[in-house]
Design a protein around this motif. Structure first.
Motif, short mmCIF file in Angstrom:
data_model
loop_
_atom_site.label_atom_id
_atom_site.label_comp_id
_atom_site.label_asym_id
_atom_site.label_seq_id
_atom_site.Cartn_x
_atom_site.Cartn_y
_atom_site.Cartn_z
N ALA A 7 55.56 29.30 32.65
CA ALA A 7 54.79 30.22 31.81
C ALA A 7 55.58 30.54 30.55
CB ALA A 7 54.46 31.50 32.57
N LEU A 19 49.67 38.24 31.29
CA LEU A 19 50.34 37.06 31.82
C LEU A 19 51.74 37.40 32.31
CD1 LEU A 19 50.67 34.01 32.29
CD2 LEU A 19 51.31 33.79 29.88
N ILE A 23 53.09 36.77 36.22
CA ILE A 23 54.22 35.90 36.54
C ILE A 23 55.40 36.71 37.05
CG2 ILE A 23 55.73 34.05 35.69
CD1 ILE A 23 52.74 33.38 35.85
N CYS A 131 51.05 26.05 36.40
CA CYS A 131 51.15 26.22 34.95
C CYS A 131 50.16 27.29 34.48
CB CYS A 131 50.86 24.89 34.24
SG CYS A 131 51.84 23.51 34.86
N ASN A 132 50.48 27.92 33.36
CA ASN A 132 49.71 29.07 32.92
C ASN A 132 49.47 29.06 31.42
OD1 ASN A 132 49.75 31.11 35.46
ND2 ASN A 132 51.67 29.96 35.37
N THR A 136 51.73 25.97 28.47
CA THR A 136 52.24 25.04 29.49
C THR A 136 51.21 23.97 29.85
OG1 THR A 136 51.47 26.47 31.30
CG2 THR A 136 53.69 26.85 30.48
#
Length: 471
Positions: A7, A19, A23, A131-132, A136
């Motif tokens: 991320a 986000l 994470i 993945c974010n 990514t």
């Protein structure tokens, strides 16, 4: 399972929105269930020296950015059972801020390649790379093009989570060769509507695509919400899964939060009254029995600020007071500042990033308004319920999944469906009328606080998803 979260941000090291929260908390929830989790983010300039001192140097390597070979330093630290890796390159990441630079494409091309290259040196080979967002999005594409047949990489799988589809990583076709090193015969993986679209590449190549609420997964198939990618998502809907985000209930806990005036719990909410009075005193709001409505958000159109602006003075005249924290588009900042000057004892505004004040607003407000045009998940409504502050939301995305109208005597907030200022106004009026019934309101507050918005349920759904990918 070994799971690597890639991320662009993660609390406590770097965050600009939801986000970073996700994470910072989801890997911990998975680790508590017996899985080995790691996180990788860029080593930004903004990461404090205190946090840097804990880091351990792993390796110095070179990473291909098309025809260039760029330095990449790898650092790591273990925190709360999670290993955090940091990708270092002073040219790309030693800047004031994380995004918004002319060369963001090149910066995150480098980051995507660096994540895959670092696996040869870390001793941690994941089963899944999760993945974010667009920063990514090239990881699944690069894996499919260049890594899946390399020794040690052959069993690796990828999942890609869309936190907000508005941000897609769109650039001119020239970046394919100049920055990404992808030949013309593979251009179809990323080409969409005549330009490179990184999100498109991830949707094409990841094993599964995740959205941050079940309702958002459905909405993205609609042109109103899909921001141009709805045509692709309709084709790929068999690989799309919606999982509602949670929050770290240990971080957001009114029983232990040291930033609020008085701790309280769902079993004894008397401390919330003290928090309310303290917030009013700090923000110089008139102290009376009328409700405080909290707003903690970015001042951008899709957050529904236009609706609030349209009927704001009518809400004030209905007897509400406002505690507002946020920043964003100048037109909205100027509007709220003007309202605070016009109603100095009823409207308080802080146009800044202030997490301590945010906690005080969550704890000291009576209601919390989120009239979003679109909302992939939303964390603020989950946090506000944790603090016994009743959400007023539009039924979209994660707001629809997490908030049910209390009109039936069983819900946890107040909702409206049409993106219309007067529908919102009527819903706020219902909330203010409900607030006047102290006994009924306290029942609603306790009901909201009893909602389980932890990562528990969602973490189990992620585990099932990852296991299905590995099968």
């Amino acid at each position: 399972m070994n799971i690597l979260f890639a991320a662009s941000e993660a609390i406590p090291y770097a965050a600009s929105g939801g986000l970073g929260d996700v994470i910072g908390s989801l890997p911990k929830a998975l680790a508590e269930r017996g899985h080995s989790c790691a996180v990788v983010i860029p080593l930004y300039k903004s990461i404090s020296e205190e946090l840097r001192e804990e880091m351990e140097f792993v390796a110095s390597i070179t990473v291909d950015v098309s025809w260039r070979k760029q330095y990449c330093g790898i650092f790591k630290v273990k925190r709360n059972g999670i290993v955090y890796y940091f990708i270092d390159n002073k040219y790309y990441f030693n800047r004031d801020g994380m995004y918004g630079f002319y060369d963001d494409c090149e910066r995150f091309v480098f980051f995507a390649r660096a994540v895959l290259e670092m696996l040869k040196y870390t001793g941690f080979m994941p089963d899944i790379i999760s993945c974010n967002d667009w920063q990514t999005a090239l990881i699944p594409a690069y894996y499919k093009l260049y890594y899946r047949y390399q020794q040690g990489y052959d069993k690796l799988k990828t999942a890609f989570t869309i936190h907000n589809i508005e941000y897609q990583g769109r650039y001119g076709m020239e970046v394919l060769g100049e920055l990404m090193g992808i030949p013309p015969y593979n251009a179809g993986l990323l080409e969409y509507d005549g330009c490179v679209n990184m999100l498109k590449g991830a949707i094409e190549t990841a094993d599964k695509v995740v959205t941050v609420s079940p309702q958002y997964a459905k909405e993205l198939l609609d042109p109103w919400y899909g921001h141009g990618l709805d045509r692709l998502l309709v084709q790929k809907q068999d690989k799309i899964v919606g999982i509602l985000n949670g929050i770290d209930v240990n971080v957001y806990n009114p029983e232990t939060d040291s930033d609020i005036a008085c701790n309280y719990s769902k079993g004894d909410i008397t401390g919330k009254t003290i928090c309310r009075k303290a917030l009013a005193a700090e923000l110089k709001l008139v102290e009376n029995d009328e409700p405080i409505i909290g707003i903690v958000t970015r001042f951008v159109k899709h957050k529904g600020i236009d609706l609030i602006r349209c009927v704001f003075e009518q809400i004030v005249n209905m007897g509400a007071k406002f505690a507002i924290l946020g920043s964003g588009e100048r037109i909205y900042e100027d509007f709220f500042i003007e309202m605070s000057r016009r109603y100095p004892d009823r409207v308080a505004v802080a146009t800044e990033f202030n997490p301590v004040l945010a906690r005080k607003i969550y704890a000291g407000s009576d209601m919390f308004i989120m009239p979003s045009m679109s909302e992939p998940c939303g964390l603020a409504q989950l946090i506000s319920m944790r603090y016994g502050t009743i959400p007023i939301v539009r039924e979209t995305g994660g707001l629809r999944d997490s908030i049910k109208d209390s009109g039936d005597g069983e819900g946890n907030g107040f909702t409206f469906s049409t993106y219309n200022a007067h529908d919102m106004l009527y819903t706020i009026k219902r909330g203010i009328e409900g607030y006047s019934n102290t006994e009924g309101w306290n029942i609603l507050v306790k009901r909201a606080m009893e909602c389980d918005n932890s990562w528990g349920k969602s973490a189990n759904e992620y585990i099932r998803l990852y296991k299905s990918i590995l099968k």
